[in-house]
Design an enzyme around this catalytic site. Sequence first.
Site: not given
Length: 773
Positions: A334, A453-455
Amino acid sequence: MSILLLIIIAIAVVLGVPDFRKQLVTRPVFRVFKRILPPMSTTEREAMEAGDVWWDAELFKGKPDWRQLHNYPKPSLNDEERAFLDNQVETLLAMLDDYSIVHEQKDLPQDVWDYLKQEGFFALIIPKSFGGREFSAIANSTIVSKIASRSLSAAVTVMVPNSLGPGELLMHYGTQQQKERWLPTLADGRDVPCFALTGPEAGSDAGSIPDLGIVCKGEFEGKETLGIMLNWNKRYITLAPVATVLGLAFKLRDPDGLMGDQEDLGITCALIPTDHPGVETGRRHNPLALAFMNGPTTGKDVFIPLDWIIGGPDYAGRGWRMLVECLSAGRGISLPALSAASGHLAAKMTSAYAYVRRQFGMSIGRFEGIQEPLARIGAFAYSLEAHRRMTAGAIDLNISPSVITAISKYHMTEMARKVVDDAMDIHAGKGIQMGPLNYLGNAYMGIPISITVEGANILTRNLMIFGQGATRCHPYVFAEMEAAANPDEGEGLNQFDGLLVKHVAYAAGNFTRAVWQGITGARFNASPVAGETSRYYRDLTRMSTGLAVVSDMAMLVLGGELKRREMISARLGDILSHLYMASATLKRFEEDGHQVSDLPFVHYCLQHHLHAIGVAFDGFFANFSNPILSTILKRIIFPWGIRYKAPKDKVATQICSSMLKPGVLRERLSHLCYVGAGEDDATGVMERAFVAMFESQSLEKRLGKAQRAGRLPKRIPFAELIEHAFAAKLIDDKEAAQLREAEALRYHAIQVDSFNEMGATQSPAVPFNADAA
């Protein structure tokens, strides 16, 4: 001589006789190792064990096999995926008006939502047996990249259902009944999913989520049922405001022993319809004014049956492992896709704008001050695409490379940040005035979202890349940790003994190679290719060996303290990361047929990565806790000093020369940037102006030569110059028409939007009138 011989014999006896070695060497080392071993929580251990190692392990061990890198298959789209990209994706992009989506509607239009659902954009990863498209990771990534070049809001909307979420979790862990219930409706858009993990008290430290489920009996569908009473408070959940099914992560407890003897079962994932009693969704956040759906969700005293746990009751408490494994794969698709899209968009549009925009009588792309950031855009775009392809390719090999996806998440989003910053600098006022003519502003606004986002990037760089890499990628450390943690100390000692011998031999080999490579400057290292790129393979092998040596020393000296020395850990992670990115660039160059025209981009990227590796090593040596050992290590690895330099100006000039003319190379560099066909489409106008001006350059040179000879007036608008040249018969009717058209396009392309009042109807930009000129 006899004394030396006796010493050698004694060492050989101690190391060669297992009983002596265990008592005199292994046991003392084993005790020290257990003492310095960093404490590891359950969630940390599960994160460490999740996922796979891949090329990162080759880079970490100090002697990478470059032929293995080249033997990994080139990621490619099949006929069905290519057709989808050429048809459904192109149709979607023509439907998107990103200015209207973000600034007027604050949402995707209904016809876009309908098209996304009908054409399976939310079902790219769902198997065909359940109505999905079952596309590859590289196809998923390519589709998201292409959409992101047009609209970040639309790309995120497509990205999330195909990344970490109910669909992927169900495919990997769901019961057959759950798959049959949910996957068909997710595939055809009757259900829209979201996944709720982050809350006010648990962001990067997702393992500390306070959201709680208690195993109990309650009423469900009129019957007493064994289930879970849930309470949660989540935020930042993409698609939550419009979701019909909610994936939820929570901590599960069984205080009454209704499921067994264990009271604290751990993090669990469940799937809950959003119309279920007690579930609250619908409110929206405002993520930097972008229009993708993002919002909070809460639940108070929500009772669900046990079989709503993803995977069923047997998967109670296994949610963190499930999440880490799925996040590892999703994170490799992503955000790399979004970052690569930034590179494609910036490379195509900024090169066109630098040619079209004139100052001081010439294109600004001819100024060296512009060429410096423009070259960086081009080189980073090349590297980002190489990185995207290689990482998605790993996932298509059924690998879940957790360390590599962490590298991709951090470094690709940071490179994208620099690319878009440079593009904004070159566009200047054109980039900051929002409106339909601005193709860059929303991409710029979205960069901090990708960073977060995502870490979060700070966490990813300082804790995850080397924190996981040091243990997972090292050939022996993780096994040694498991031996040290063995409750049977005798068995653990036996395991540790065999590992220690191998570890010592491994470290000695790396140390010896580091000394030799440092003295010789890696000139005798093997390279799998000849030509201009061969030296980079030799240098990267040398840096891989250096990383192996300093990593072993850092873990030996700092032990558990290394976990808290985040700046040291981050620098070691940077070395591993730039080794990986350099590898991806070299692999792309070979896969694309080692085009000579690509060499300036490859040289720039590799010089950049090697320089960054040198900076990271220098920072490590300057800040390592043992200055004497630090000096020794530096003299071993860099006996003649750290000589890697930033990319040369000559290389930057060569890159700009390629970017400032239409052609195959520029198309390959930016092929995922959508260029609209509409008459007033901002990207289409800019690209057409660029091509028209380039094709007219010989005529412009003729007019310039006439000016210098005094046959045409100087310092007048170019539109007037065309008419003077026509009147003086320096150009004919066809040539004058060509120049007028190019100038009209140029003038249209450099316009920015203006409004009668903020938020009101746009007042049209004043077009260039060739007839009036």
